[in-house]
Write a protein that holds these residues in place. Structure first.
Motif, PDB file in Angstrom:
ATOM      1  N   HIS A   1       0.805  -1.186   0.059  1.00  0.00           N
ATOM      2  CA  HIS A   1      -0.098   0.094  -0.066  1.00  0.00           C
ATOM      3  C   HIS A   1       0.850   1.188  -0.040  1.00  0.00           C
ATOM      4  CE1 HIS A   1       1.253  -0.437   4.061  1.00  0.00           C
ATOM      5  NE2 HIS A   1       0.419   0.305   4.715  1.00  0.00           N
TER       6      HIS A   1
ATOM      7  N   HIS B   1       1.035   3.801   2.481  1.00  0.00           N
ATOM      8  CA  HIS B   1       1.287   4.751   3.591  1.00  0.00           C
ATOM      9  C   HIS B   1       2.924   4.852   3.347  1.00  0.00           C
ATOM     10  CE1 HIS B   1      -2.271   3.042   5.966  1.00  0.00           C
ATOM     11  NE2 HIS B   1      -2.482   3.952   4.853  1.00  0.00           N
TER      12      HIS B   1
ATOM     13  N   HIS C   1       5.937   2.816   3.224  1.00  0.00           N
ATOM     14  CA  HIS C   1       6.064   1.683   2.156  1.00  0.00           C
ATOM     15  C   HIS C   1       6.458   2.547   0.815  1.00  0.00           C
ATOM     16  CE1 HIS C   1       4.525  -1.241   5.189  1.00  0.00           C
ATOM     17  NE2 HIS C   1       4.117  -0.246   5.516  1.00  0.00           N
TER      18      HIS C   1
ATOM     19  N   HIS D   1      -6.297  -3.617   6.917  1.00  0.00           N
ATOM     20  CA  HIS D   1      -5.453  -2.517   7.208  1.00  0.00           C
ATOM     21  C   HIS D   1      -6.151  -1.337   6.866  1.00  0.00           C
ATOM     22  CE1 HIS D   1      -1.766  -0.626   8.464  1.00  0.00           C
ATOM     23  NE2 HIS D   1      -1.525  -0.049   7.490  1.00  0.00           N
TER      24      HIS D   1
ATOM     25  N   ASP E   1       1.565  -5.040   7.555  1.00  0.00           N
ATOM     26  CA  ASP E   1       0.220  -4.067   7.728  1.00  0.00           C
ATOM     27  C   ASP E   1      -1.048  -4.704   7.755  1.00  0.00           C
ATOM     28  OD1 ASP E   1       2.913  -2.617   7.183  1.00  0.00           O
ATOM     29  OD2 ASP E   1       1.747  -0.793   7.406  1.00  0.00           O
TER      30      ASP E   1
HETATM   31 ZN   LIG Z   1       0.336   0.946   6.676  1.00  0.00          ZN
END
Ligand SMILES: [Zn+2]
Ligand SMILES: [Zn+2]
Length: 286
Positions: free
Chosen positions: A71, A73, A76, A153, A174
């Protein structure tokens, strides 16, 4: 025909350099999976920078990098603008979406380099950087079949199964496996999670929290390390790598967490090996 797995970033949420995290490392999520035929990378956290430096030092290339993001975020994606191979025209980077025409990961990765966020434009990176696709959530790269699966998540997230003829690695960070605080052992784990990790040689799993931390933050989308241990035990996993370490956890905290998980394996029975992923360490699966 094996798979070599190297941890370049293991920390959750934000990089945490300093004395307290020296042994396990402070860079955010980035894991390299290498076979004879392919270079696969999971997530582009700040650990992607040392991965890029290491690739340059290996003296081979050009590099053909297959990048799988869980993902977008920050922890990452934040390492990508500092990934040296992205600046060299001989290299290629394939940024996978989890569907047939899904280029969201490519858009999110490149979007973080817009002028308000970063001084160098994504378009000025000289490597060939392209969206790539997983029709039906699957793609085959060399001798490795990759399958995406949804994780629990906030905002959505995907894990990946990497399967060669004789080896299976699952990357699932996550991800929260809910626990109601009940003392029953082992803790219940959704069937979909058990199926996806079944008989994996290596499960790399979000184990950010202690039980107490999980119970005070059940909606943050991260799991207790003991719940994840129960997941790995019930799925018949060979090795469990605790991953996405909490930014507040020191090396000593990690030692205690690993000891607690190993004690649980002894109590519940099983051959599961548990360790905490540490920056620069490799697992060789042959
Ligand atoms: Zn995350
Ligand atoms: Zn994260």
């Amino acid at each position: 025909m094996g798979m070599d797995v190297t941890f370049w970033g293991v920390r959750g949420s934000i990089p945490t350099p300093g004395d307290a995290t020296r042994r396990f490392g402070g860079n955010t999520s980035c894991v390299e999976i290498r076979t004879e035929e392919a270079l696969l990378v999971c997530d582009a956290g700040s650990g992607m920078r040392p991965l890029g430096l290491d690739l340059a030092g290996r003296g081979r290339g050009p590099w053909d990098v297959h990048l799988f993001l869980t993902h977008a975020h920050w922890d990452h994606i934040q390492g990508f603008p500092f990934f040296h191979p992205a600046y060299s025209p001989e290299n290629s980077i394939h940024v996978y979406g989890t569907g047939a025409e899904d280029d969201r990961n490519y858009q999110l990765l490149s979007g973080q380099m817009q002028g308000a966020y970063f001084p160098i434009s994504f378009l000025s990176l000289r490597a060939s950087i392209r969206p790539a696709y997983m029709p039906g959530g699957r793609v085959t790269i060399g001798n490795v079949e990759v399958e995406a699966f949804p994780l629990d998540h906030p905002g959505g997230c995907f894990g990946y199964v990497f399967q060669s003829a004789d080896r299976k690695v699952v990357y699932a960070t996550d991800h929260v496996i809910s626990w109601d605080g009940s003392p029953a052992e082992p803790r219940p784990v959704p069937k979909a999670c058990l199926d996806v990790a079944r008989n994996a040689d290596l499960l790399i799993a979000d184990a950010q929290f202690t039980d107490g931390e999980y119970l005070t933050h059940p909606d943050w989308g991260h799991s207790s390390s003991l719940t994840v241990t129960d997941w790995a035990l019930q799925a018949g996993v060979g090795q469990l790598a605790l991953f996405h370490h909490d930014p507040s956890h020191s090396d000593e905290d990690m030692d205690r967490m690993v000891a607690g998980c190993r004690e649980r394996v002894r109590r519940l029975g099983g051959n599961l090996a548990v360790f905490a992923a540490a920056e620069g360490n490799s697992v060789v699966l042959v």
